[in-house]
Motif scaffolding. Structure first.
Motif, mmCIF file in Angstrom:
data_model
loop_
_atom_site.group_PDB
_atom_site.id
_atom_site.type_symbol
_atom_site.label_atom_id
_atom_site.label_comp_id
_atom_site.label_asym_id
_atom_site.label_seq_id
_atom_site.Cartn_x
_atom_site.Cartn_y
_atom_site.Cartn_z
ATOM 1 N N THR A 924 -14.997 -10.275 1.874
ATOM 2 C CA THR A 924 -13.648 -10.376 3.237
ATOM 3 C C THR A 924 -13.616 -8.858 3.673
ATOM 4 O O THR A 924 -12.685 -8.764 4.800
ATOM 5 N N LEU A 925 -13.900 -7.897 3.200
ATOM 6 C CA LEU A 925 -13.828 -6.584 3.437
ATOM 7 C C LEU A 925 -12.150 -6.316 3.747
ATOM 8 O O LEU A 925 -11.723 -5.555 4.405
ATOM 9 N N SER A 926 -11.687 -6.600 2.547
ATOM 10 C CA SER A 926 -10.072 -6.405 2.714
ATOM 11 C C SER A 926 -9.671 -6.363 1.017
ATOM 12 O O SER A 926 -10.546 -7.013 0.122
ATOM 13 N N GLY A 927 -8.382 -5.943 0.877
ATOM 14 C CA GLY A 927 -7.888 -6.025 -0.422
ATOM 15 C C GLY A 927 -6.586 -5.096 -0.594
ATOM 16 O O GLY A 927 -6.252 -4.463 0.753
ATOM 17 N N PRO A 928 -5.675 -5.163 -1.598
ATOM 18 C CA PRO A 928 -4.516 -4.331 -1.558
ATOM 19 C C PRO A 928 -4.879 -3.082 -1.797
ATOM 20 O O PRO A 928 -5.790 -2.697 -1.924
ATOM 21 N N SER A 929 -3.774 -2.319 -1.140
ATOM 22 C CA SER A 929 -4.210 -0.663 -1.126
ATOM 23 C C SER A 929 -3.701 -0.255 -2.417
ATOM 24 O O SER A 929 -3.146 -0.670 -3.329
ATOM 25 N N PHE A 930 -3.890 1.175 -2.518
ATOM 26 C CA PHE A 930 -3.244 2.135 -3.824
ATOM 27 C C PHE A 930 -1.810 1.701 -4.042
ATOM 28 O O PHE A 930 -1.314 1.498 -5.168
ATOM 29 N N ARG A 931 -0.956 1.780 -2.838
ATOM 30 C CA ARG A 931 0.359 1.699 -3.040
ATOM 31 C C ARG A 931 0.716 0.317 -3.275
ATOM 32 O O ARG A 931 1.678 0.211 -4.107
ATOM 33 N N ASP A 932 0.038 -0.593 -2.672
ATOM 34 C CA ASP A 932 0.315 -2.105 -3.277
ATOM 35 C C ASP A 932 0.271 -2.386 -4.608
ATOM 36 O O ASP A 932 0.851 -2.855 -5.402
ATOM 37 N N ASN A 933 -0.957 -1.709 -5.156
ATOM 38 C CA ASN A 933 -1.172 -1.725 -6.696
ATOM 39 C C ASN A 933 -0.507 -0.950 -7.694
ATOM 40 O O ASN A 933 -0.503 -0.973 -8.916
ATOM 41 N N GLY A 934 0.513 0.042 -6.932
ATOM 42 C CA GLY A 934 1.222 0.965 -7.893
ATOM 43 C C GLY A 934 0.411 2.009 -8.450
ATOM 44 O O GLY A 934 0.708 2.682 -9.275
ATOM 45 N N ASN A 935 -0.968 2.159 -7.808
ATOM 46 C CA ASN A 935 -1.777 3.085 -8.213
ATOM 47 C C ASN A 935 -1.511 4.496 -7.472
ATOM 48 O O ASN A 935 -2.630 5.035 -6.907
#
Length: 962
Positions: A924-935
């Protein structure tokens, strides 16, 4: 007789009493007798017995001094390294009178510091208030005091415009950045001899890491520099001047210990100039330690021998310097999230984490090792026909070897760096079991490995290969690059170069001086790979053949065995993968004129050289039995193919003027341009003799203006520069694929302002400060050429115009203070602040054809901005005298005393709102960001690769002078 002795004693006591309560004051100025320049730092000593100094002061910035003594008779001695000492006898009445000694002119000493004279011919050194160039100088005593357990090149970080980074933290791996330019745009010179790598364009500090022990001074000339040679300098020229054989008589023993097992010992002795005209200077040293970063052990030695002979108009110098070393490295990219994972797992990274090692048979094995020994020999003959005309001839040569280790191949789509154990170290045991197919048998395991070859007796052999693609083994199995096992290889460079510089220096009139010279050099780099460790495999595919054409058995093998024993420096093992010679020769000529009139000093230089390059490719051939069944293998059937000699011209021109407005103020300006031939790997950058059709000379243009101020208590320099760099090219290379791509047309503009100040507001206190402001950015887009066969996008535009250039802070400020609390006891500190430092990702991230996250426009933004940081160092030193000539120095250095953790550089540029690749959905060429993952770490995306600066380190030194 007793009464006479008694009255004599009373007389001397009274005389000493009067002498103790009376004072005599002296004042004056000290200048050199030729150029009438103030000699800041000259030492003025009061000596009562002709040998022992009872009172001492240093000459101030404006050349003046004041000294007070209680002695009523003795001598005033004025001395400075490089000048003949002058003594003035006195007999005072002790009536608080002040004696004005006027201007004292010192004559240059052609014995102890002859290089100061020769600098106008074979070594170019900046002269204050005369040469219109920005420069900073470290003298031997400064390097000795400040070196601590740093790489010597780190000492330049206190100079304006300079940033140094320990990169992975390995010994000698420090990189240097000047005015935003990488160190491949810096020209390092030893005694006026360029030591820049002409094949790869790199600067190798590791193999001259002991330079601070043998150099009399090191001067960084920022910008175009004053070197007359047609060299590669645009960011700066680093002049490292070796001690002459006729250095002052005496010697020293130096012992140092520090953090993480650091140990260093140095011994040196100089005869001084003997009555026979002969002289000698010898130094030996050893350095070792475990390294601050995990598994960065190192061991290095150095030697320096200088022999001299001076007879009337002739002065001969013969010097040999070498520094054999090996050191483990941290080279592999490490993400911020990985540092945290190996730390407390939450927010505290393990700053010392190093992935590039592992255990095999319960022994620690480093997988990234750098080693080398490239000694340099110099013979110099100076003929002083008159006091105005000198001919300097210099011959030099070097023959040595350097190298480093690296992995080749892979296991089921993974490189060696991806195969780690629970501690995050490379799992060498697993690699060895896979290579030899000794993993626990499991028919469903993806790690079962089929043999690559079965001989006539049914013996199975497992052969590793670096082949870039796929081939069919003898069992008709398809073997892919990252399926063919992992081998540790050593890339070896055997270097030989020799050359000469001939310079004529003549003072045509009192105001006009001419230098003219010839410069010639021949260099051969022989580069190859050898097998270091097969890690359980039976063999290595030497020639990338689709089916191995050689036979193997358990008793005889065509492969290099015992392969490569690093500890024994067994460099004669069989070459694999490639072997070639890079031959580079050049012949150049140059001229320099200096013209002085009124308060103006003019300097003009020009030079031209022609470079000849040639590549010789050696075919390694098949390692077949020359007599089948005999077990004897033909390994000498190599053939070679040579290109024709390619000639490329280079040239430069510089002009500058200095105006001494008053004795305290001066203004200067310089401008120039350089056309630099491309380095060898830009022209021949593949695994064959094909020539890059897009190569061209790099062009530099620079203009700079400056102002200087000197007074009794302050020295100030300020300069502004603008440098244009055009047509740079970056080749992309791997040992398996050769040159798989190149970025051309890299244009940049670097502008900035630099300030350095030294002040002595009160006795015993010295303050220093620097400020550097830069604006460094790319001035146009660049072009990427994909050179792999069948590429669908062979040419791409890289959208980098107006993007900031990373790798060094564009704002730097430093302050230091040193205070003598009591005689010979000093405490000091240094603070350096760094800000506006951007990451330095590969320029290919700006290629729209390579972007996976199509919707992420951040790929076309500036590189990410790294956090600012401040590092504070401190020291304490004490010198005490044993007798008239023997001293002991004690010094404690503590660097980064507050243990500040900071990111020193990054080669990637994910933003916190970029998709996190660890959770990215390719479909889907999408996904959570580093911020979303707390990374996220300190405002940076955790996926960014980074190297941290070293934390607190310390070093304690005892030095005995005799």
């Amino acid at each position: 007789m007793k009464k006479l002795t008694y009255y004599s004693l009373i007389f001397f006591l009274i005389l000493n009493l009067f002498q103790g309560y009376s004072q005599t004051k002296f004042k004056g100025a000290v200048k050199d007798d030729k150029e009438k320049l103030s000699l800041f730092g000259a030492l003025v000593s009061i000596k009562a017995d002709g040998t022992t100094a009872v009172d001492q002061v240093s000459v101030d910035f404006d050349g003046t001094f004041k000294v007070t003594t209680t002695k009523t008779f003795g001598t005033v001695e004025i001395s400075m390294n490089g000048f003949i000492t002058k003594s003035i006898p006195f007999y005072g009445k002790g009536d608080e009178s002040t004696v004005d000694l006027g201007v004292i002119y010192l004559e240059e000493n052609s014995v102890t510091e002859r290089d100061i004279i020769v600098t106008t011919s074979s070594i170019d050194v900046i002269k204050d208030r005369k040469t219109p160039i920005s420069s900073s100088t470290m003298r031997n005593y400064e390097m000795r005091e400040k070196a601590s357990n740093k790489d010597f090149i780190e000492l330049t970080s206190q100079m304006p415009g300079v940033y140094t980074s320990r990169v992975g933290g390995g010994y000698g791996d420090t990189r240097m950045n000047v005015r935003g330019f990488e160190q491949n745009n810096i020209s390092p010179m030893i005694d006026g001899i360029p030591v820049y790598d002409l094949e790869a364009g790199i600067v190798d500090w590791a193999n001259i890491a002991s330079m601070n022990d043998v150099a009399s001074s090191i001067q960084l000339q920022r910008g175009l520099g004053a070197s007359k040679l047609v060299n590669s300098s645009v960011a700066g020229t680093m002049n490292m001047i070796l001690r002459d054989a006729n250095y002052d008589k005496g010697g020293f023993l130096y012992n140092s210990v520090g953090n993480d097992g650091y140990k260093k010992f140095v011994g040196s002795f100089a005869t001084g100039l003997l009555q026979s005209g002969f002289s000698a200077n010898i130094l030996l040293s050893s350095t070792s330690g475990d390294g601050y970063v995990n598994s960065t052990n190192f061991e290095a030695y150095s030697y320096y021998i200088a022999l001299g002979f001076k007879k009337k108009k002739h002065d001969f110098q013969f010097k040999v310097f070498g520094s054999p070393q090996w050191h483990n490295q941290r080279v592999s990219d490490i993400a911020l999230s990985t540092y945290i994972e190996r730390g407390n797992g939450v927010d505290e990274p393990n700053y010392k984490y190093n992935r590039d090692w592992g255990y095999l048979d319960n022994e620690q094995n480093a997988t990234k090792v750098n080693f080398g020994h490239k000694p340099l020999g110099i013979f110099q003959w100076d003929i002083n026909f008159t006091d105005k005309t000198q001919l300097s001839a210099k011959l030099y040569g070097s023959k040595g070897t350097s190298g480093s280790t690296d992995f080749s191949g892979g296991i089921l789509g993974s490189s060696a760096q991806d195969i780690t154990d629970v501690n995050g170290q490379i799992d060498l045991t697993f690699i060895s079991q896979y290579n030899s197919d000794t993993l626990d048998p499991d028919p469903t395991s993806v790690y079962n490995r089929d043999p690559n070859y079965i001989d006539g007796n049914g013996n199975e052999f497992y052969i590793n290969s670096p082949y870039a693609g796929a081939y069919i083994d003898s069992n008709d199995n398809t073997v892919y690059t990252y399926d063919s096992g992992i081998t540790l290889l050593s890339e070896i460079t055997n270097q030989t170069f020799y050359g000469g510089i001939l310079n004529l220096s003549t003072q045509l009139t009192d105001n006009f001086k001419l230098n003219y010279g010839l410069d010639a050099r021949k260099t051969v780099y022989n580069k190859t790979r050898i097998v270091n460790n097969l890690f359980g495999a039976d063999g290595y595919d030497l020639d990338f053949s689709s089916t191995p054409s050689y036979s193997l058995n358990t008793n005889n093998t065509a492969l290099p065995e015992p392969l490569f024993d690093f500890t024994k420096k067994n460099l004669g093992a069989t070459p694999v993968d490639y072997k070639y010679d890079a031959k580079i020769a050049y012949l150049g000529s140059y001229a320099q004129i200096e013209y002085d009139i009124w308060k103006l000093n003019f300097l003009a230089q020009g030079g031209f050289n022609r470079q000849f390059i040639q590549r010789v490719n050696y075919s390694l051939g098949n390692y077949a039995e020359s007599n089948p069944g005999s077990g004897v293998y033909d390994i000498d059937n190599n053939t070679s193919e040579s290109t024709s000699e390619l000639s490329i011209d280079g040239y430069n021109a510089k002009f500058g003027v200095n105006f001494n407005v008053t004795a305290k103020h001066n203004l200067w300006a310089n401008a120039g341009f350089v056309s630099r031939p491309p380095v060898f790997v830009t022209v021949f950058s593949g695994l064959n003799n094909d020539i890059n059709p897009n190569y061209k000379n790099e062009k530099f243009k620079s203009i700079e203006i400056g102002y200087g101020f000197r007074s009794r208590s302050i020295s100030l320099n300020i300069s502004a520069y603008s440098s244009d760099h055009k047509d740079a090219e970056t080749p992309y290379y791997s040992p398996e694929q050769g040159n798989f791509g190149t970025t051309s047309g890299i244009n940049r503009v670097n502008r900035g302002v630099e300030l350095d100040v030294t002040a002595a507001p009160m006795r015993r206190l010295i303050l220093k400060g620097t400020l550097s402001l830069g604006d460094w950015k790319y001035s146009s887009n660049a072009t990427f050429y994909d050179l792999l066969p069948g590429s669908t996008t062979p040419v791409s535009t890289l959208y980098i115009k107006d993007h900031k250039i990373g790798g060094a802070p564009q704002l730097m400020a430093s302050m230091s203070a040193s205070y003598e609390f009591f005689k010979n006891f000093n405490l000091g500190t240094n603070l350096k602040y760094s800000d506006k430092m951007y990451a330095s990702p590969s320029l290919e991230r700006y290629d729209p054809n390579f972007i996976v996250y199509k919707e992420n426009a951040t790929f076309f933004k500036n590189p990410i901005l790294l956090p600012d940081f401040t590092v504070v160092d401190a020291f304490a030193s004490y010198r005490f005298r044993i007798n008239v000539v023997n001293y002991i120095d004690l010094r404690l250095n503590v660097d980064n005393i507050f243990n500040r953790k900071y990111i020193s550089e990054s080669n990637s540029s994910y933003e916190v709102d970029s998709p996190d690749p660890t959770t990215f959905d390719v479909a889907t060429l999408s996904g959570p960001s580093f911020r979303d993952n707390g990374n996220v770490y300190r405002g940076l995306a955790g996926g960014n690769n980074a190297f941290f600066g070293l934390g607190r380190t310390w070093n304690f030194t005892v030095r005995y002078e005799f």
